[in-house]
Design a protein around this motif. Structure first.
Motif, mmCIF file in Angstrom:
data_model
loop_
_atom_site.group_PDB
_atom_site.id
_atom_site.type_symbol
_atom_site.label_atom_id
_atom_site.label_comp_id
_atom_site.label_asym_id
_atom_site.label_seq_id
_atom_site.Cartn_x
_atom_site.Cartn_y
_atom_site.Cartn_z
ATOM 1 N N ASN A 164 -6.377 10.825 -1.025
ATOM 2 C CA ASN A 164 -5.935 10.073 0.287
ATOM 3 C C ASN A 164 -5.978 8.709 -0.046
ATOM 4 O O ASN A 164 -6.924 7.977 -0.391
ATOM 5 C CB ASN A 164 -6.771 10.320 1.374
ATOM 6 N N VAL A 165 -4.942 7.878 -0.088
ATOM 7 C CA VAL A 165 -4.793 6.600 -0.591
ATOM 8 C C VAL A 165 -4.492 5.865 0.828
ATOM 9 O O VAL A 165 -3.705 5.978 1.705
ATOM 10 C CB VAL A 165 -3.451 6.419 -1.474
ATOM 11 N N SER A 166 -5.534 4.692 0.826
ATOM 12 C CA SER A 166 -5.411 3.764 1.944
ATOM 13 C C SER A 166 -5.783 2.516 1.328
ATOM 14 O O SER A 166 -6.058 2.307 0.257
ATOM 15 C CB SER A 166 -6.404 4.126 2.887
ATOM 16 N N THR B 206 0.733 -1.214 -0.011
ATOM 17 C CA THR B 206 -0.063 -0.007 0.229
ATOM 18 C C THR B 206 0.828 0.976 -0.107
ATOM 19 O O THR B 206 0.537 2.146 -0.946
ATOM 20 C CB THR B 206 -0.861 0.054 1.429
ATOM 21 N N THR B 207 1.907 1.363 0.657
ATOM 22 C CA THR B 207 2.921 2.562 0.763
ATOM 23 C C THR B 207 3.386 2.747 -0.644
ATOM 24 O O THR B 207 3.617 3.819 -0.849
ATOM 25 C CB THR B 207 3.902 2.136 1.736
ATOM 26 N N LYS C 34 0.764 4.035 -2.853
ATOM 27 C CA LYS C 34 0.519 5.419 -2.565
ATOM 28 C C LYS C 34 1.383 6.385 -3.165
ATOM 29 O O LYS C 34 1.088 7.379 -3.721
ATOM 30 C CB LYS C 34 0.599 5.608 -1.095
ATOM 31 N N LYS D 136 0.657 9.092 -6.377
ATOM 32 C CA LYS D 136 0.795 10.367 -6.034
ATOM 33 C C LYS D 136 1.760 11.047 -7.290
ATOM 34 O O LYS D 136 1.587 11.917 -8.024
ATOM 35 C CB LYS D 136 1.685 10.787 -4.960
ATOM 36 N N TYR E 105 -9.424 6.263 -7.478
ATOM 37 C CA TYR E 105 -8.636 7.657 -7.668
ATOM 38 C C TYR E 105 -8.638 8.488 -8.663
ATOM 39 O O TYR E 105 -8.902 7.707 -9.740
ATOM 40 C CB TYR E 105 -6.969 7.095 -7.168
#
Length: 136
Positions: free
Chosen positions: A52-54, A37-38, A41, A45, A64
């Motif tokens: 906001n990415v989760s 997930t990181t 994200k 970007k 998104y």
């Protein structure tokens, strides 16, 4: 193609993945806590979204958009699926047919539904801070 990186290098790694990817469909294979997930994200970007990415663990899919409001893509987390039929019931075919980017966590839960032209990304944990990423 392989990369060894730490979290501080994620923006650079995201740029290289976008430049090198053979497809806009990315399947992330990695153990829990490896940073899927990181990394997603950072990719979102880098592609131009400030959303906001989760992890969509409970909702299964997040959408998104770009700053213009145009669709950037979809982020899936198949971890909680019990069958491929559940993915089909949520309309996976329609999502995959979109023109947007597709980010898939835990694609091994739906092996028969992964398109042939997907870009596979494997993340291995080297140590607490370091990861090895392989594009194949």
């Amino acid at each position: 193609m392989e990369f060894i990186y730490t979290e501080s290098e994620l923006n650079s790694i995201a740029k290289q993945i976008i430049k090198s990817a053979s497809s806009k469909m990315l399947a992330f294979y990695a153990p829990m806590g490896a940073g899927k997930t990181t990394l997603i994200k950072a990719l979102i970007k880098e592609l131009g979204s400030s959303d906001n990415v989760s992890s969509p663990t409970f909702g299964l899919v997040n959408e998104y958009a770009l700053e213009s409001g145009e669709l950037l893509g979809y982020h899936f987390d198949f971890y909680r699926l019990n069958s491929e039929e559940e993915a089909m019931d949520m309309g996976l075919d329609d999502y995959l047919a979109s023109k947007g980017w597709i980010f898939m966590e835990w694609p091994e839960k739906i092996p028969n539904l992964i398109p042939n032209d997907v870009q596979n990304i494997k993340i291995e944990i080297i140590d607490e801070r370091t990861r090895k990423l392989t594009l194949s």
